[in-house]
Design a protein around this motif. Structure first.
Motif, PDB file in Angstrom:
ATOM      1  N   LEU A 199     -37.351  -1.254  55.365  1.00 33.82           N
ATOM      2  CA  LEU A 199     -35.710  -0.461  54.611  1.00 33.82           C
ATOM      3  C   LEU A 199     -36.720  -0.147  53.836  1.00 33.82           C
ATOM      4  N   ALA A 200     -36.379   1.426  53.392  1.00 38.82           N
ATOM      5  CA  ALA A 200     -37.150   2.065  52.449  1.00 38.82           C
ATOM      6  C   ALA A 200     -35.979   3.026  51.139  1.00 38.82           C
ATOM      7  N   PHE A 201     -36.599   2.699  50.248  1.00 37.93           N
ATOM      8  CA  PHE A 201     -36.170   3.202  49.406  1.00 37.93           C
ATOM      9  C   PHE A 201     -36.446   3.936  48.309  1.00 37.93           C
ATOM     10  N   GLY A 202     -35.969   4.812  47.290  1.00 42.30           N
ATOM     11  CA  GLY A 202     -36.833   5.549  46.117  1.00 42.30           C
ATOM     12  C   GLY A 202     -37.923   6.779  46.920  1.00 42.30           C
ATOM     13  N   LYS A 210     -39.041   5.866  50.235  1.00 41.27           N
ATOM     14  CA  LYS A 210     -38.320   6.856  51.614  1.00 41.27           C
ATOM     15  C   LYS A 210     -39.478   8.323  51.984  1.00 41.27           C
ATOM     16  N   ALA A 251     -39.618  -7.049  49.256  1.00 41.30           N
ATOM     17  CA  ALA A 251     -38.340  -8.186  49.407  1.00 41.30           C
ATOM     18  C   ALA A 251     -38.020  -8.720  50.335  1.00 41.30           C
ATOM     19  N   ASN A 273     -33.358 -10.121  50.293  1.00 41.24           N
ATOM     20  CA  ASN A 273     -32.776  -9.609  48.843  1.00 41.24           C
ATOM     21  C   ASN A 273     -33.527 -10.138  47.745  1.00 41.24           C
ATOM     22  N   GLU A 274     -34.463 -11.185  48.185  1.00 42.25           N
ATOM     23  CA  GLU A 274     -35.155 -11.532  47.080  1.00 42.25           C
ATOM     24  C   GLU A 274     -37.014 -10.716  46.851  1.00 42.25           C
ATOM     25  N   TYR A 275     -37.052 -10.713  45.453  1.00 44.40           N
ATOM     26  CA  TYR A 275     -39.076 -10.262  45.978  1.00 44.40           C
ATOM     27  C   TYR A 275     -39.307 -11.870  46.671  1.00 44.40           C
ATOM     28  N   GLU A 304     -34.728  -9.915  56.491  1.00 43.15           N
ATOM     29  CA  GLU A 304     -34.218  -7.766  55.783  1.00 43.15           C
ATOM     30  C   GLU A 304     -35.547  -7.556  54.943  1.00 43.15           C
ATOM     31  N   ALA A 313     -38.130  -5.153  53.359  1.00 43.25           N
ATOM     32  CA  ALA A 313     -37.704  -4.360  51.766  1.00 43.25           C
ATOM     33  C   ALA A 313     -38.475  -3.584  51.338  1.00 43.25           C
ATOM     34  N   ILE A 317     -40.044  -2.547  47.263  1.00 42.16           N
ATOM     35  CA  ILE A 317     -39.646  -2.150  47.086  1.00 42.16           C
ATOM     36  C   ILE A 317     -40.383  -1.360  45.266  1.00 42.16           C
ATOM     37  N   PRO A 318     -40.229   0.057  45.557  1.00 44.44           N
ATOM     38  CA  PRO A 318     -40.818   0.765  44.704  1.00 44.44           C
ATOM     39  C   PRO A 318     -40.958   0.833  42.725  1.00 44.44           C
TER      40      PRO A 318
END
Lengths: 78, 139
Positions: A4-7, A10, A51, A54-56, A68, A70, A72-73
């Motif tokens: 998953l990518a954010f900010g 993405k 992550a 849902n944990e670093y 899962e 991800a 996290i920038p």
């Protein structure tokens, strides 16, 4: 393996989710090296974290197909 | 523990947030309201866009609230954060802390917003007249 990518990540991936070939028992560090090779834009970030569920995660943590994952920038909420 | 944490796509209801923490045991309620400023580094901001990794952001905000309860004798903690497009003057974040005495309420509220800004996976994009930028992404 789905990532998953954010900010801004993405934008770097040109996608909110990417699929990468990452063998089971890879470490978080292995994944980061692989992603940085494929998406050099990650190296231009101030920093970024991975992550897992849902944990670093730490560099040596092992990731598995069902986790899962991800990218996290640097965060900027608030 | 009396913790209320939400990520919401619609405007935050500040009076309802404050009401939620009011209780007879609490002599001090500290409210932090983050608002969208109209300028960054001398550039006019048109709007902000907030994005959250919701499941993890909720979990991290919950950890911050729980750790506040272990650090100080607080009574109630509320953290609400917006997502989506926010215009200048709108409110991306509301934090309300209730404690028996004001010192603790001030201290805990400051700890919560400072820690939220460091670790909670929420991102904002600043949109200017001539472009846009993800805040804090580049060194």
């Amino acid at each position: 393996m789905k990532i998953l990518a954010f900010g801004i990540v993405k934008d770097i991936f040109s996608n909110a989710v990417i699929d990468v070939d990452c063998k089971n028992d890879s470490s978080v560090d292995d994944l980061k090296h692989m992603l940085e090779k494929k998406y050099p834009g990650l190296n231009e970030l101030g920093s970024y974290m991975i992550a897992v569920n849902n944990e670093y995660a730490s560099a040596g943590d092992i990731i598995n197909e069902n986790d899962e994952i991800a990218v996290i920038p640097p965060v900027s909420g608030g | 523990m009396n913790i209320d944490i939400k990520i919401l796509p619609e405007p935050l209801n500040i009076p309802a947030c404050i009401n939620w923490v009011m209780s007879p045991e609490c002599g001090g309620i500290n409210v932090f309201i983050g608002t969208v400023r109209n300028v960054t580094k001398q550039k006019k901001v048109i709007r902000l866009e907030f994005e959250a990794y919701e499941s993890m952001a909720i979990s991290e905000m919950n950890k911050i609230a729980v750790s506040s309860f272990t650090k100080w004798p607080v009574q109630k903690i509320l953290i609400h954060h917006r997502t989506g497009v926010l215009e200048v003057g709108e409110v991306p974040v509301v934090i309300v802390v209730a404690a028996a005495h004001r010192d603790i309420a001030f201290t805990a509220c400051r700890y919560i917003i400072d820690t939220l800004k460091q670790i909670v996976p929420i991102w904002k994009k600043e949109v200017f007249e001539d472009g846009e930028v993800w805040v804090a992404a580049h060194p």
